[in-house]
Design a protein around this motif. Structure first.
Motif, mmCIF file in Angstrom:
data_model
loop_
_atom_site.group_PDB
_atom_site.id
_atom_site.type_symbol
_atom_site.label_atom_id
_atom_site.label_comp_id
_atom_site.label_asym_id
_atom_site.label_seq_id
_atom_site.Cartn_x
_atom_site.Cartn_y
_atom_site.Cartn_z
ATOM 1 N N PHE A 47 0.707 -1.316 0.030
ATOM 2 C CA PHE A 47 -0.149 0.017 -0.034
ATOM 3 C C PHE A 47 0.696 1.284 0.105
ATOM 4 N N ARG A 48 0.430 2.478 -0.958
ATOM 5 C CA ARG A 48 1.342 3.411 -0.845
ATOM 6 C C ARG A 48 0.432 4.611 -0.107
ATOM 7 N N GLU A 49 0.943 5.640 0.205
ATOM 8 C CA GLU A 49 0.362 6.696 0.844
ATOM 9 C C GLU A 49 -0.858 6.923 0.107
ATOM 10 N N LYS A 156 -7.459 2.516 13.053
ATOM 11 C CA LYS A 156 -6.664 3.596 13.816
ATOM 12 C C LYS A 156 -6.731 4.875 13.331
ATOM 13 N N LEU A 157 -7.065 5.948 14.262
ATOM 14 C CA LEU A 157 -7.051 7.351 13.898
ATOM 15 C C LEU A 157 -5.954 8.203 14.854
ATOM 16 N N GLU A 158 -5.606 9.060 14.184
ATOM 17 C CA GLU A 158 -4.561 10.064 14.939
ATOM 18 C C GLU A 158 -4.930 11.358 14.636
ATOM 19 N N PHE A 159 -4.470 12.230 15.442
ATOM 20 C CA PHE A 159 -4.646 13.851 15.260
ATOM 21 C C PHE A 159 -3.065 14.135 14.999
ATOM 22 N N GLY A 199 -4.832 0.200 7.031
ATOM 23 C CA GLY A 199 -4.181 -0.918 7.388
ATOM 24 C C GLY A 199 -4.216 -1.601 8.637
ATOM 25 N N ASP A 200 -4.633 -0.863 9.552
ATOM 26 C CA ASP A 200 -4.989 -1.145 11.085
ATOM 27 C C ASP A 200 -6.170 -0.882 11.446
ATOM 28 N N ARG A 201 -7.079 -2.243 11.361
ATOM 29 C CA ARG A 201 -8.307 -2.405 11.715
ATOM 30 C C ARG A 201 -8.660 -3.139 12.939
ATOM 31 N N GLN A 202 -9.321 -2.841 13.688
ATOM 32 C CA GLN A 202 -10.039 -3.328 15.054
ATOM 33 C C GLN A 202 -11.359 -4.118 14.644
ATOM 34 N N LEU A 203 -11.576 -5.315 14.963
ATOM 35 C CA LEU A 203 -13.109 -5.815 14.544
ATOM 36 C C LEU A 203 -13.937 -5.197 15.733
ATOM 37 N N GLY A 204 -15.170 -5.076 15.137
ATOM 38 C CA GLY A 204 -16.311 -4.627 16.287
ATOM 39 C C GLY A 204 -16.553 -5.915 17.364
ATOM 40 N N ALA A 205 -17.025 -5.414 18.470
ATOM 41 C CA ALA A 205 -17.482 -6.250 19.557
ATOM 42 C C ALA A 205 -18.907 -6.733 19.370
#
Ligand code: FES
Length: 218
Positions: A47-49, A156-159, A199-205
């Motif tokens: 994956f590229r930017e 994943k999210l960042e500020f 590319g960084d995903r957490q599955l829902g509960a």
């Protein structure tokens, strides 16, 4: 035809054995080239930017108001939501088993957790609805109605600061029903950009269906 060609070569001073060696050498060279090419393809980052599966950097002005309708970002296959269940409205309301402080910004994967259809935000009902088999989700991605086996997945999210590199706040992992999920991130002062790592995903509960709370499950 092939025999004629071989004969011609032999007449030109190349023996049959030499000719076969040349063929064998050329085949080996081709095979080696193919192997090296495959190895390079395998080692290259997939994956590229800015591609799905990579990082997306968005300006802060795409951020919806608190508990407003989500921001749709098709290229990254996610929705941006800005939540605060201490200021509940018809889109973001609190239930007894919700984790405390569902407050902040999250990036929600646009694929239904049932069989992978692309669901939509339905303004008239103030929730996400899947057209395939009818699963429904609250603004934060929690399941309202099945057949979805779990809530929506979160990236994943960042500020980031103005330089697009300094991380001011980052999604942390919380536990819901023994499942690690990315929690919403509160907007820090001086934030200028949002970075979502698809590319960084957490599955829902798998929490209780929200329709169970009101006894309205179909
Ligand atoms: S794929 Fe969404 S409900 Fe089945």
């Amino acid at each position: 035809m092939a025999n004629v060609a071989v004969k011609a070569d032999v007449n030109n001073g190349v023996t049959r054995r030499e000719f076969l060696y040349y063929i064998w050498g050329a085949s080996m060279a081709l095979f080696t080239l193919e192997s090296v090419g495959l190895l390079i393809w395998f080692l290259k980052p997939k994956f590229r930017e800015g591609e799905f599966g990579g990082n997306f950097i968005l300006p802060l002005d795409v951020l919806p108001e608190v508990n407003a309708e989500p921001f749709n970002f098709p290229d990254g296959r996610f929705w941006l939501v800005n939540l605060d269940d201490s200021a509940p409205n018809e889109r973001m309301y609190r239930r007894d088993d919700d984790p405390a402080n569902l407050k902040g910004v999250a990036a929600i994967y646009k694929v239904c957790t049932h069989l992978g259809c692309i669901y939509n935000w339905t303004s008239s009902n103030d929730r996400f609805e899947c057209p395939c088999h009818g699963s429904k989700y609250r603004l934060d991605g929690r399941r309202i109605e099945s057949p979805a086996p779990r809530s929506l997945d979160i990236f994943k999210l960042e500020f980031l600061a103005e330089d697009k590199e300094t991380v001011l706040a980052s999604a942390s992992l919380g536990t819901i029903n023994e499942t690690e999920v990315y929690m919403p991130v509160e907007l820090p002062a001086n934030a200028a950009f949002i970075r979502v790592d698809t590319g960084d995903r957490q599955l829902g509960a798998s929490q209780t269906l929200l329709c169970d709370f009101v006894g309205e499950c179909p």
